[in-house]
Design an enzyme around this catalytic site. Structure first.
Site, PDB file in Angstrom:
ATOM      1  N   CYS A   2       0.798  -1.262  -0.083  1.00 21.02           N
ATOM      2  CA  CYS A   2      -0.046  -0.097   0.024  1.00 21.02           C
ATOM      3  C   CYS A   2       0.944   1.324  -0.155  1.00 21.02           C
ATOM      4  CB  CYS A   2      -0.913   0.112   1.196  1.00 21.02           C
ATOM      5  SG  CYS A   2      -2.064  -1.157   1.311  1.00 21.02           S
ATOM      6  N   ARG A  27       3.492  -0.282  -5.338  1.00 24.23           N
ATOM      7  CA  ARG A  27       2.985  -0.718  -4.109  1.00 24.23           C
ATOM      8  C   ARG A  27       1.693  -1.305  -3.683  1.00 24.23           C
ATOM      9  NH1 ARG A  27       6.858   0.914  -0.063  1.00 24.23           N
ATOM     10  NH2 ARG A  27       5.049   0.654   1.643  1.00 24.23           N
ATOM     11  N   TRP A  74      -3.006  -2.419  -1.504  1.00 21.91           N
ATOM     12  CA  TRP A  74      -2.590  -3.807  -2.000  1.00 21.91           C
ATOM     13  C   TRP A  74      -3.326  -4.530  -0.861  1.00 21.91           C
ATOM     14  CZ3 TRP A  74       0.258  -6.519  -5.377  1.00 21.91           C
ATOM     15  CH2 TRP A  74       0.667  -7.673  -5.146  1.00 21.91           C
ATOM     16  N   ASN A 100      -1.145   1.909   6.018  1.00 21.27           N
ATOM     17  CA  ASN A 100      -0.342   1.032   5.196  1.00 21.27           C
ATOM     18  C   ASN A 100      -0.121  -0.050   6.479  1.00 21.27           C
ATOM     19  OD1 ASN A 100       3.044   1.076   3.979  1.00 21.27           O
ATOM     20  ND2 ASN A 100       1.263  -0.528   3.814  1.00 21.27           N
ATOM     21  N   GLY A 101      -0.360  -1.581   6.191  1.00 20.45           N
ATOM     22  CA  GLY A 101       0.233  -2.187   7.383  1.00 20.45           C
ATOM     23  C   GLY A 101      -0.844  -3.256   7.779  1.00 20.45           C
ATOM     24  N   GLU A 479      17.972 -23.523  -6.103  1.00 15.52           N
ATOM     25  CA  GLU A 479      17.165 -22.101  -6.317  1.00 15.52           C
ATOM     26  C   GLU A 479      18.597 -21.127  -6.563  1.00 15.52           C
ATOM     27  OE1 GLU A 479      14.898 -20.243  -7.091  1.00 15.52           O
ATOM     28  OE2 GLU A 479      15.028 -18.261  -6.280  1.00 15.52           O
ATOM     29  N   LYS A 483      18.914 -18.735  -9.923  1.00 13.45           N
ATOM     30  CA  LYS A 483      19.229 -17.488  -9.822  1.00 13.45           C
ATOM     31  C   LYS A 483      20.465 -17.115 -10.840  1.00 13.45           C
ATOM     32  CE  LYS A 483      16.389 -16.294  -8.864  1.00 13.45           C
ATOM     33  NZ  LYS A 483      15.098 -16.850  -8.451  1.00 13.45           N
ATOM     34  N   GLU A 486      19.762 -17.678 -14.651  1.00 13.00           N
ATOM     35  CA  GLU A 486      18.837 -16.467 -15.075  1.00 13.00           C
ATOM     36  C   GLU A 486      19.331 -15.194 -15.410  1.00 13.00           C
ATOM     37  OE1 GLU A 486      14.406 -16.398 -13.297  1.00 13.00           O
ATOM     38  OE2 GLU A 486      15.943 -16.677 -11.727  1.00 13.00           O
ATOM     39  N   HIS A 502      26.876 -40.043  -7.727  1.00 14.76           N
ATOM     40  CA  HIS A 502      26.078 -40.852  -8.759  1.00 14.76           C
ATOM     41  C   HIS A 502      26.342 -40.160 -10.312  1.00 14.76           C
ATOM     42  CE1 HIS A 502      25.173 -43.395  -5.572  1.00 14.76           C
ATOM     43  NE2 HIS A 502      24.525 -42.394  -4.948  1.00 14.76           N
ATOM     44  N   LYS A 601       8.245 -11.861 -16.633  1.00 16.65           N
ATOM     45  CA  LYS A 601       7.911 -11.831 -15.121  1.00 16.65           C
ATOM     46  C   LYS A 601       6.763 -12.914 -15.083  1.00 16.65           C
ATOM     47  CE  LYS A 601       8.281 -10.910 -11.001  1.00 16.65           C
ATOM     48  NZ  LYS A 601       9.408 -11.588 -10.128  1.00 16.65           N
TER      49      LYS A 601
HETATM   50  C1  F6R Z   1      12.677 -17.163 -11.479  1.00 18.79           C
HETATM   51  C2  F6R Z   1      11.298 -16.864 -11.611  1.00 18.79           C
HETATM   52  C3  F6R Z   1      10.397 -17.833 -12.179  1.00 18.79           C
HETATM   53  C4  F6R Z   1       9.135 -17.946 -11.638  1.00 18.79           C
HETATM   54  C5  F6R Z   1       8.162 -18.827 -12.425  1.00 18.79           C
HETATM   55  C6  F6R Z   1       6.742 -18.955 -11.648  1.00 18.79           C
HETATM   56  O1  F6R Z   1      13.342 -16.202 -10.747  1.00 18.79           O
HETATM   57  O2  F6R Z   1      10.915 -15.726 -11.390  1.00 18.79           O
HETATM   58  O3  F6R Z   1      10.969 -19.149 -12.099  1.00 18.79           O
HETATM   59  O4  F6R Z   1       9.299 -18.490 -10.319  1.00 18.79           O
HETATM   60  O5  F6R Z   1       8.002 -18.366 -13.792  1.00 18.79           O
HETATM   61  O6  F6R Z   1       6.107 -17.853 -11.484  1.00 18.79           O
HETATM   62  P1  F6R Z   1       4.921 -17.463 -10.778  1.00 18.79           P
HETATM   63  O7  F6R Z   1       5.442 -17.615  -9.237  1.00 18.79           O
HETATM   64  O8  F6R Z   1       4.362 -16.281 -10.763  1.00 18.79           O
HETATM   65  O9  F6R Z   1       3.956 -18.589 -11.000  1.00 18.79           O
END
Ligand code: F6R
Length: 606
Positions: A2, A27, A74, A100-101, A479, A483, A486, A502, A601
């Site tokens: 928010c 936000r 939000w 906000n909160g 993970e 990262k 990517e 293995h 995204k």
């Molecule tokens: C990696 C990344 C992607 C998402 C994936 C799922 O940094 O952002 O691997 O995690 O595309 O996205 P959501 O969580 O939006 O379903």
């Protein structure tokens, strides 16, 4: 999240508030609203949806007045509709607030207020603030706000106006608030960009600060009323840098936002007094015999941590699938299955279709979701929101750690409800979980960042990387590799450390950096044996170790120390080191971390 804004001065407030809110939409954009006072009355105008809905109406019918407050929402408590939008006013319209909160104890406060004759219009936690202030008001607005705040538990950035006062009262705890100092005018906002069009002179309020603004200036006190000095700082950022909070990238900003995001995930859900977890979901923990966790990418790795936690703590069989496989493998689903989908965006098409597949088979469905009102939330039986706030960087960071924290809550809740963890064990885990925002804050200390940067720069020319971890931290290794791939485009593989022998062991030579998560755990000795196997073949070992572990440091070429954490919560803390290692590797290579090639995204294609 928010966003909130406030203005008092000679200008028409509407223009300042709308301009400020437009910079705070990152936000949240479930609704927007303003309240503008002209000396005789305060007029509230609010609308569900993006700010454009509100600003369109206000452009056609402007509100006159030179003092006002505004909000972009939000949603947390209550649907994103017009009624639940901020500002919230008392019945007589005299007192108006934006917040906000999350007010943790709002339900008991609301019951008390209703018993004393107050009528509520919205389902929000925030509205109790307006009523509490009204109840305490005896001609002194500042004093009434102080009395009201002494009754609430939780997080707030709050801005208040009263029709009889030419002043704005604001306060913060946890939620951010910055004051802009102008010539004969004063501003307030959740974040700097909202104010840059008007002033570069800012005062950053601290937790527990209260401030009274009028046309001539401001006065900061603590919640008890003791005067405080806060320096006026001059902001040099340009508008784009300001939107990133002064960080070079959204990704780094979001990495640093993690203590706040985690606070938001946990707030109101952990009860120390009773040792209970309150998730506000309508599932009957006794009604299912198995759990399927379904997600993609980073969310899938959060799900793998969830699988481990739920099986350990609640002793229910859990399987975890990537959504694109689940959909097509004719999964065995029954009414005894709980399908948990995990998603930041709530829009990923593979996960959405997998959810539909699970529903078709009769499963009950729960979402661990960030984006309020997203497609998945409309089809789920119940949603456990992670409240991480908008994530703009393509590489997920704060959503991951918040998802893992949400799984901690879920596993604790299930474990307590099913009697598989004792009160004592529950209390210990609850305490460890509550510590997470502080531990992550510590993991972001400057000296640690510098150390990770040194390691990243030392190996940034590597062609390949290997990541290893065991138990609840094997997903941390996955993970970490994701990262790095990517955003730096370096090839990285990740394995459960015990599985390395293995096959992947054949890859090891003196050119291969091997990152091993070796923080305190029941499996630490075994992990160190795997490290020896790497060393014996000339691999370069980068160990992620708990603070103070000098003994195991001798097995490493490089060490990254992280704050000591309970094993079950350690994936959250360790993930931060992984994010930063990837980040500084990518920046050393000159890559655009916010817009990595070929990625989007929100993946809404199959
Ligand atoms: C990696 C990344 C992607 C998402 C994936 C799922 O940094 O952002 O691997 O995690 O595309 O996205 P959501 O969580 O939006 O379903």
């Amino acid at each position: 999240m928010c966003g909130i804004v406030g203005y008092i001065g000679p200008k028409q407030a509407q223009e300042v508030l709308i301009s400020g809110l437009s910079k705070l939409e990152y936000r949240g954009y479930d609704s927007a609203g303003v309240a503008i006072g002209d000396g005789a009355c305060i007029t509230v105008k609010k609308k569900a949806g993006k700010l454009a809905n509100l600003s369109g109406e206000l452009a056609a019918q402007p509100l006159a007045g030179t003092m006002g407050i505004g909000h972009t929402r939000w949603a947390t408590h209550g649907l994103p509709n017009d009624t639940n939008s901020h500002p919230h006013a008392t019945e007589d319209g005299q007192i108006v607030i934006v917040h906000n909160g999350i007010i943790e104890n709002y339900l008991s406060l609301k019951e008390g207020l209703m018993g004393r004759g107050h009528t509520f219009k919205s389902e929000t936690d925030s509205e109790v603030l307006a009523h509490l202030i009204e109840e305490a008001y005896q001609g002194d607005l500042e004093g009434a706000v102080r009395t009201a705040l002494s009754q609430v538990r939780g997080a707030y950035g709050i801005v208040v106006t009263h029709v009889n006062h030419r002043e704005i009262v604001a306060a913060r705890t946890v939620s951010p608030l910055v004051m802009g100092v102008g010539e004969g005018e004063m501003f307030l906002a959740s974040d700097v960009p909202a104010l840059l069009a008007y002033t570069r002179k800012m005062v950053f309020l601290h937790d527990g600060d209260m401030v009274v603004l009028n046309d001539d200036g401001y006065r900061v006190t603590d919640l008890a009323g003791t005067a405080l000095q806060r320096p006026v700082e001059t902001i040099e950022w340009d508008a784009e840098a300001a939107e990133k909070g002064g960080f070079d990238t959204y990704m780094l900003k979001e990495v640093y936002e993690q203590p706040q995001a985690l606070t938001n995930t946990l707030i109101g859900r952990l009860h120390d007094e009773t040792g209970e977890v309150n998730l506000d979901i309508n599932l009957d923990p006794a009604s299912f015999k198995r759990i399927s966790i379904i997600a993609c990418g980073t969310a899938f790795y959060a799900g793998l941590v969830g699988e481990y936690l739920i099986e350990q703590l609640a002793r229910i069989p859990v399987e975890c699938d990537v959504a694109s496989e689940y959909r097509y493998r004719d999964p065995l689903v029954s009414e005894n299955t709980l399908a948990i989908v995990v998603s930041q965006s709530g829009e990923t098409i593979d996960t959405l279709e997998a959810l539909r597949e699970a529903k078709k088979g009769g499963a009950k469905t729960l979402g661990v979701i960030n984006a309020k009102g997203s497609s998945m939330t409309r089809e789920l039986d119940d949603t456990l929101y992670i409240h991480a706030g908008p994530e703009i960087g393509v590489a997920s960071t704060k959503a991951y750690t918040s998802m893992v924290s949400a799984f901690l809550l879920l596993a604790l809740w299930l474990g307590r409800a099913r009697g598989t963890i004792s009160g004592e064990e529950g209390a210990e885990l609850l305490h460890a979980t509550r510590e997470l925002p502080r531990l992550v804050e510590e993991a972001l200390a400057e000296a640690r960042i510098e150390q990770i940067k040194r390691v990243a720069e030392k190996y940034h020319q590597a062609r390949d990387y290997l990541f290893l971890g065991r138990g609840v931290n094997s997903p941390t290794a996955y993970e970490g590799a994701l990262k790095l791939k990517e955003i730096s485009y370096i090839h990285a593989e990740a394995y459960a450390a015990g599985e390395m022998k293995h096959g992947p062991i054949a890859l090891i030579d003196s050119n291969l950096p091997v990152v091993v998560v070796a923080t305190e755990s029941r499996l630490l000795e075994k992990t160190i044996s795997n490290v020896q196997e790497v060393r014996a073949r000339g691999g370069k070992v980068i160990l992620i170790l708990s603070d103070g572990d000098t003994e195991n440091a001798q097995h490493a070429d490089d060490v990254i120390y992280v704050p000591r954490a309970h094993e079950m919560v350690s994936p959250v803390v360790n993930a931060v080191a992984m994010q930063l290692l990837a980040y500084f590797t990518a920046t050393a290579l000159g890559k655009d971390v916010d817009k990595p090639r070929n990625l989007a995204k929100s993946v809404t294609v199959e």
